[in-house]
Enzyme design. Structure first.
Site, PDB file in Angstrom:
ATOM      1  N   LYS A 123      49.308  40.297  25.320  1.00  0.00           N
ATOM      2  CA  LYS A 123      49.178  41.198  26.468  1.00  0.00           C
ATOM      3  C   LYS A 123      48.470  42.504  26.086  1.00  0.00           C
ATOM      4  CE  LYS A 123      50.187  38.218  28.193  1.00  0.00           C
ATOM      5  NZ  LYS A 123      49.453  37.466  29.236  1.00  0.00           N
ATOM      6  N   ARG A 136      31.231  48.758  31.091  1.00  0.00           N
ATOM      7  CA  ARG A 136      30.131  48.128  31.823  1.00  0.00           C
ATOM      8  C   ARG A 136      29.976  48.731  33.223  1.00  0.00           C
ATOM      9  NH1 ARG A 136      31.768  42.798  32.685  1.00  0.00           N
ATOM     10  NH2 ARG A 136      29.627  42.182  33.184  1.00  0.00           N
ATOM     11  N   LYS A 138      31.885  48.542  35.791  1.00  0.00           N
ATOM     12  CA  LYS A 138      32.295  47.651  36.869  1.00  0.00           C
ATOM     13  C   LYS A 138      33.514  48.268  37.550  1.00  0.00           C
ATOM     14  CE  LYS A 138      29.244  44.468  35.804  1.00  0.00           C
ATOM     15  NZ  LYS A 138      28.132  44.105  36.708  1.00  0.00           N
ATOM     16  N   GLN A 141      36.147  46.510  39.807  1.00  0.00           N
ATOM     17  CA  GLN A 141      37.106  45.577  39.213  1.00  0.00           C
ATOM     18  C   GLN A 141      38.387  46.277  38.765  1.00  0.00           C
ATOM     19  OE1 GLN A 141      36.536  42.489  39.315  1.00  0.00           O
ATOM     20  NE2 GLN A 141      34.336  42.118  39.277  1.00  0.00           N
ATOM     21  N   HIS A 149      49.122  45.010  36.841  1.00  0.00           N
ATOM     22  CA  HIS A 149      49.441  43.727  36.223  1.00  0.00           C
ATOM     23  C   HIS A 149      49.320  43.806  34.703  1.00  0.00           C
ATOM     24  CE1 HIS A 149      49.895  39.409  35.903  1.00  0.00           C
ATOM     25  NE2 HIS A 149      48.756  39.317  35.236  1.00  0.00           N
ATOM     26  N   THR A 208      41.910  32.219  42.107  1.00  0.00           N
ATOM     27  CA  THR A 208      43.045  32.908  42.723  1.00  0.00           C
ATOM     28  C   THR A 208      44.116  31.910  43.135  1.00  0.00           C
ATOM     29  OG1 THR A 208      41.543  34.620  43.552  1.00  0.00           O
ATOM     30  CG2 THR A 208      43.738  34.528  44.518  1.00  0.00           C
ATOM     31  N   ARG A 266      34.644  40.524  49.919  1.00  0.00           N
ATOM     32  CA  ARG A 266      34.485  40.236  48.500  1.00  0.00           C
ATOM     33  C   ARG A 266      33.513  41.165  47.799  1.00  0.00           C
ATOM     34  NH1 ARG A 266      33.879  34.511  46.251  1.00  0.00           N
ATOM     35  NH2 ARG A 266      34.555  35.764  44.504  1.00  0.00           N
TER      36      ARG A 266
END
Length: 315
Positions: A123, A136, A138, A141, A149, A208, A266
Site C-alpha cells: 500500500k 505528469r 494529470k 486524476q 482510498h 470499475t 468522463r
C-alpha cells in the site's frame, strides 16, 4: 484537562504496544503507528501542496519507461502476494467461513503473517500512483476518492496486522484486493507501453466493474459473521470495520460509475491547475457530453496536453 487527555492517550498507546502481535513487531513500519501516520500525512501534503506547486511552472515529466517498469513490478508483486495468501491458508486450510486468528508459530501461520505484512507494505508502494499523476500534471486524476482510498487503506491495515495478522475473517478482502490489483496494473502497464498496445485494452470499460465486484465479494463474505450461530472471532471490531469499508467504497465507486458511464462525465476540464498560496488546488469538474456518451476513439485527442474545442493544445 489537557493532562488527562495526554494520560489517556499514553495509556492507550501502552495498551496497544502490549497487544501488538509479537510475530510482526520486528517488521519495518510496525513498531509504532506514528511512523506510518507521518508517512501518510506527508503523502497527502505532497499531492495537494508541494507537488502541484513544484510542477506549476514546469513541463510534465514523461516517465514512460519508469511507469512501465513500475506497473509490471506491481503486477509481479501482487501476484506473489496472492500466491502467499493462497498457500498460507486460503488455498489450503481455510474454510472461507468462520476462520479465527491463528496465534501459533506454525510455518503456515508465520507465512500468513509475512503475506499480510507484504500486502500492507504494498500500500505504501502504491502511493507512487499519485506521485506519478502529480509529476505528469494529470491533475484530474488526483480526486478525493483516489487520495482517500490510497491513504486510508495502509492506515487501517496497520491496526489490522498489529492485532490480527493471521485469520481468514480478517484477510479475505486483502486477497481479493491483491487479485484486483494484478488486473489493474496489467492494464496500466500496457497503457503506458504506447498506442501499439491499445488493441489489447478493450476491457478498459470493465475496470470499475471489477472494483465494484471486489467490494460486493468482501461485503458478502464478512456479512456471514452476522448470520452464524457461533463464530468467536477474537476481535469483532475488525469485522464491523471491514463491513463498513466494503459498503462505503462500494458507494463511492458506484457514484463514480454513474458519473462516468451513465451520465457520461468522463472527460475532465482541460484547465491546468495553478496551486494557490494556501496549497489548495483548483477543483476540476468533469465535462458533460451532451449525448450522454463518452468519447472514445472519437475526434478529441490528447498529446501530452489538453483538448480545447476539439483542437490539441500541447504542453
Amino acid at each position: 484537562m489537557l493532562e488527562e487527555v495526554f494520560s489517556s492517550v499514553s495509556r492507550f498507546y501502552d495498551y496497544l504496544l502490549e497487544r501488538t502481535d509479537a510475530r510482526v513487531r520486528e517488521y519495518p513500519l510496525m513498531q509504532s503507528p506514528i511512523q506510518m501516520t507521518l508517512i501518510l500525512l506527508g503523502y497527502v501534503f505532497f499531492v495537494l501542496c508541494v507537488g502541484p506547486r513544484y510542477m506549476a511552472n514546469r513541463k510534465p515529466f514523461s516517465l514512460k519507461t519508469t511507469m512501465i517498469a513500475y506497473n509490471f513490478f506491481m503486477v509481479a508483486f501482487n501476484s506473489y502476494i496472492v500466491y502467499e495468501f493462497l498457500m498460507s491458508g486460503w488455498g489450503t486450510t481455510y474454510t472461507w467461513r468462520c476462520d479465527l486468528c491463528d496465534t501459533s508459530n506454525s510455518p503456515q501461520a508465520l507465512r500468513m503473517v509475512r503475506g499480510a505484512w507484504l500486502f500492507y507494505f504494498s500500500k505504501y508502494v502504491e502511493l507512487l500512483d499519485t506521485v506519478f499523476f502529480v509529476l505528469r500534471k494529470k491533475h484530474s486524476q488526483v480526486t478525493f476518492l483516489h487520495i482517500f482510498h490510497h491513504s486510508i487503506l495502509p492506515w487501517t491495515w496497520w491496526w489490522g496486522i498489529t492485532l490480527t495478522p493471521v485469520g481468514g475473517m480478517s484477510s479475505f478482502h486483502a486477497l481479493v484486493n491483491a487479485c484486483v490489483h494484478v488486473i489493474m496494473y496489467t492494464y496500466y502497464g500496457l497503457a503506458a507501453a504506447g498506442p501499439r498496445f491499445q488493441k489489447y485494452l478493450w476491457w478498459k470499460k470493465y475496470m470499475t466493474a471489477i472494483q465494484l465486484i471486489q467490494f460486493v465479494l468482501v461485503t458478502v463474505h464478512i456479512s456471514q459473521y452476522y448470520f452464524m450461530e457461533k463464530c468467536e472471532f477474537q476481535v469483532p471490531l475488525f469485522i464491523h470495520l471491514i463491513l463498513i469499508y466494503g459498503t462505503f467504497f462500494f458507494i463511492l465507486f458506484s457514484n463514480f460509475w454513474i458519473q462516468a458511464y451513465v451520465k457520461g462525465k468522463r472527460l475532465p476540464v482541460s484547465n491546468e491547475d495553478k496551486p494557490k498560496q494556501n496549497c489548495i488546488t483548483t477543483v476540476i469538474e468533469p465535462v458533460v457530453v451532451t449525448n450522454g456518451k463518452h468519447l472514445e476513439n472519437g475526434n478529441v485527442h490528447y498529446t501530452n496536453g489538453f483538448a480545447h474545442n476539439g483542437k490539441v493544445k500541447e504542453i
